[in-house]
Design a protein around this motif. Structure first.
Motif, short mmCIF file in Angstrom:
data_model
loop_
_atom_site.label_atom_id
_atom_site.label_comp_id
_atom_site.label_asym_id
_atom_site.label_seq_id
_atom_site.Cartn_x
_atom_site.Cartn_y
_atom_site.Cartn_z
N PRO A 89 1.01 -1.35 0.06
CA PRO A 89 0.61 -0.17 -0.38
C PRO A 89 0.92 0.98 -0.11
O PRO A 89 0.78 2.29 -0.35
N TRP A 90 2.00 1.18 1.06
CA TRP A 90 2.51 2.52 0.91
C TRP A 90 2.90 3.04 -0.26
O TRP A 90 3.23 3.90 -0.25
N LEU A 91 3.74 1.64 -1.52
CA LEU A 91 4.19 2.21 -2.72
C LEU A 91 3.59 2.68 -3.72
O LEU A 91 3.80 3.03 -4.82
N LEU A 92 2.72 1.92 -3.48
CA LEU A 92 1.04 2.34 -3.84
C LEU A 92 0.82 3.64 -4.03
O LEU A 92 0.43 4.06 -4.68
N THR A 93 0.32 4.02 -2.82
CA THR A 93 0.60 5.51 -2.98
C THR A 93 1.49 6.32 -3.04
O THR A 93 0.91 7.58 -4.20
N LEU A 94 2.40 5.73 -3.16
CA LEU A 94 3.72 6.85 -3.74
C LEU A 94 3.96 6.77 -5.02
O LEU A 94 3.98 7.60 -6.34
N ALA A 95 3.79 5.65 -5.83
CA ALA A 95 3.10 4.86 -7.50
C ALA A 95 2.31 6.30 -7.86
O ALA A 95 1.97 7.43 -8.62
N LEU A 96 1.34 6.08 -6.66
CA LEU A 96 0.22 7.15 -7.64
C LEU A 96 0.06 8.21 -7.60
O LEU A 96 -0.35 8.58 -8.47
N MET A 97 0.83 9.13 -6.32
CA MET A 97 0.97 10.64 -6.91
C MET A 97 2.18 11.01 -7.25
O MET A 97 1.68 12.16 -7.74
N LEU A 98 2.98 9.69 -7.78
CA LEU A 98 4.59 10.41 -8.70
C LEU A 98 3.41 10.26 -10.45
O LEU A 98 3.96 10.85 -11.18
N VAL A 99 2.35 9.29 -10.36
CA VAL A 99 1.86 9.53 -11.61
C VAL A 99 0.46 10.33 -11.33
O VAL A 99 0.85 11.02 -12.38
N ILE A 100 -0.03 10.48 -10.61
CA ILE A 100 -0.92 11.27 -10.77
C ILE A 100 -0.66 12.99 -10.26
O ILE A 100 -1.49 14.32 -11.68
N ALA A 101 0.03 13.64 -9.90
CA ALA A 101 0.43 14.92 -9.96
C ALA A 101 1.04 15.20 -11.31
O ALA A 101 0.53 16.69 -12.07
#
Length: 590
Positions: A89-101
């Motif tokens: 989950p923490w890696l998913l959170t980071l990945a989502l932020m790096l993609v969405i921003a």
């Protein structure tokens, strides 16, 4: 101050109350403000209509179409498939932020979050992690990305348009990028290292609310062979036997006054509440049938799937009853049950007026799933992969969007003209359907912009801005332009949390320019402060639409946003006070 100033102040106070209370739709509040200003004679009829022809209003409408083309063409599908492989989950959170921003700089924030919410929820279910750990950072990242370009959010375009009306030069498409990237990087680091410890830690990963997900309310019809016929609800002990709790006993159009002691007869309808799996066990075990489903069974497709739909923020379905949503005639869908966060519904499904965040359990034809997923009125929360779209449409959409950005950045075309040409090109290329563009544009936002823009003229004409500036100087004193900049930033941030980002920009840009002129400094840094403070609303679930969306989907409490968002706002404020004068000096060289 003249009576027009006092009247304008009264209109603003009432509007702020209505925006904050959410008793009326934001576009209706804006129209009421416009009508009041015209009736009071504070703005002329021509000035009142000027907002609808304003460049910001036209550009935002065209950007909605461009964003729709990106979304519908399948550009994001490779990213979603890649993110689905992440297990932590923490890696998913980071990945989502790096993609969405980065995507948020060019694609509508609501569309981005709506695309990635189901993916995040599926991963959370698979890893037994609370969605509350993931969704709020994702919504914040969309805002951080939106502020990085002039076209990333409607409030940036609005601030630029109002600044030009005050005689300032237009902002460039990437003029906000340097500062926006710094804030986004710091914000992501904060959310990964600090914010994650402030988020709710419950481990129930069901959707969309942790403590009582699936407490659906549905109607079950008693058949002639049901074991309940002739017994009462009290005798049946449904809660003990099935974990299902009866709310009402309906006979025809009548509600029985004493449902627990009333004898149950064939044809009666039980309004019950419980987890859907338990409701299904109860239905089969007691010989009942879904009342809405039986009503339309003869028209049902045999290949049907069960889907959870959430009513999206700014959805045109808000306030409508189920039969008015068009789910049945557009998608052949049958609504079986409804869940509302924090409330126990006791009405028949057909009598319930939908609200943002309501979750519908719908039986829908498999063939209609693709169209349903493209309906921006709902967010699909089911575990179902999207159908693959034609790849060349995605390339068309990316090329057209890139051409819009490049042509406007190099000043070959103005931003409104480039956006309109891009929207037309996407329509010709088939990136969205002929009717999709009208459904994809959020007309509430367009009406809001057109109707609220004349309020800025009223603030100037009535002398209210001068009065407010003098009051501000009473607080700031002789502490220099940086203190004035801080006052403008904090006031904008506060008002944004109360009434939303676009009305706040209209209210604050004129005040910011007046503060700058009173201090004999360049107004540009003050307008930038308004744009950044308005576009980064983290402290409440109502300040920004993406916050509202994850508030319902993640099962957050109001205070969760305050715990995570207020420190982030203060960090952004401190960084802005340092960076804005560096990039936009108070006394620029001539």
């Amino acid at each position: 101050m003249s009576w027009q100033g006092w009247a304008t102040m009264a209109v603003i106070v009432v509007a702020m109350g209505l925006f904050a209370s959410e008793k009326l739709r934001i576009d209706l509040v804006a129209l009421l403000v416009l009508a009041a200003l015209v009736i009071l004679g504070i703005v002329s009829p021509v000035e009142a209509l000027s907002g609808f022809s304003n460049e910001a209003t036209v550009t935002v409408a065209a950007m909605f179409a461009l964003s729709l083309g990106i979304e519908r063409s399948g550009v994001l599908e490779p990213l979603t498939r890649l993110l689905m492989r992440i297990r932590r989950p923490w890696l998913l959170t980071l990945a989502l932020m790096l993609v969405i921003a980065p995507l948020g700089a060019f694609i509508k924030n609501i569309a981005l979050v709506a695309t990635f919410v189901p993916l995040a929820l599926r991963v959370c279910q698979r890893t037994q992690t609370s969605p509350a750990r993931v969704l709020m950072p994702m919504a914040y990242a969309a805002q951080m990305g939106g502020v990085c370009t002039l076209i990333g959010t409607s409030s940036n375009l609005l601030a630029d348009s109002l600044a030009q009306e005050h005689g300032m030069a237009a902002f460039g498409v990437f003029e906000f990028t340097r500062m926006g990237v710094v804030l986004a990087v710091v914000g992501i680091v904060y959310l990964v290292l600090v914010g994650r410890w402030l988020l709710p830690r419950q481990l129930n990963a069901e959707m969309p609310e942790q403590e009582d997900i699936g407490k659906y309310v549905t109607e079950l019809e008693v058949t002639g062979h049901s074991s309940l016929v002739g017994s009462s609800i009290a005798d049946a002990r449904l809660g003990e036997r099935f974990g299902v709790y009866p709310l009402e006993l309906l006979r025809g159009e009548k509600r029985m006054w004493s449902p627990r002691s009333q004898k149950i007869a064939a044809g009666d309808v039980l309004l019950v509440r419980g987890d859907w799996e338990k409701i299904e066990d109860f239905r089969h075990g007691a010989g009942l049938r879904n009342a809405p489903d039986s009503r339309y069974a003869q028209n049902a497709d045999h290949l049907r799937v069960m889907v959870e739909l959430m009513v999206a923020p700014a959805s045109p379905m808000e306030g409508r009853r189920l039969e008015e949503t068009g789910l049945r005639w557009r998608y052949g869908a049958v609504a079986l049950a409804i869940h509302r966060r924090g409330q126990l519904l006791r009405d028949k499904l057909s009598d319930v007026s939908l609200a943002v965040g309501d979750v519908l359990l719908v039986l829908v034809s498999e063939d209609a799933m693709s169209s349903l997923r493209n309906d921006e009125a709902f967010i699909v929360l089911s575990e179902r992969e999207e159908a693959h779209r034609t790849p060349h449409k995605a390339w068309y959409a990316v090329a057209i969007m890139s051409a819009v950005v490049v042509s406007s950045a190099l000043h070959w075309l103005t931003i409104p003209i480039a956006a309109i040409c891009g929207a037309a090109a996407m329509a010709l290329a088939g990136c969205f359907g002929r009717k999709d563009v009208y459904e994809g544009i959020d007309w509430k936002i367009i009406i809001l912009l057109g109707a609220i823009l004349p309020l800025g003229l009223a603030i100037e004409h009535s002398g209210l801005s001068r009065t407010l500036v003098h009051m501000g100087f009473g607080v700031v004193g002789e502490h220099g332009p940086l203190a004035g900049l801080l006052m403008v930033y904090l006031l904008t941030a506060l008002l944004t949390e109360l009434m939303g980002h676009n009305p706040t920009v209209v209210l604050m840009v004129g005040i910011a320019v007046s503060v700058a002129h009173a201090m004999n400094v360049d107004p540009r840094p003050f307008v930038v402060a308004v744009a950044f403070a308005a576009a980064t609303s983290f402290a409440t679930p109502v300040g920004y639409p993406t916050n509202t969306m994850v508030y319902y989907a993640g099962g957050y409490r109001f205070t969760d946003f305050m715990k995570v968002g207020i420190p982030l706002i203060l960090i952004f404020c401190a960084l802005s006070m340092w960076l804005i004068p560096q990039f936009w000096p108070f006394h620029p060289p001539q």
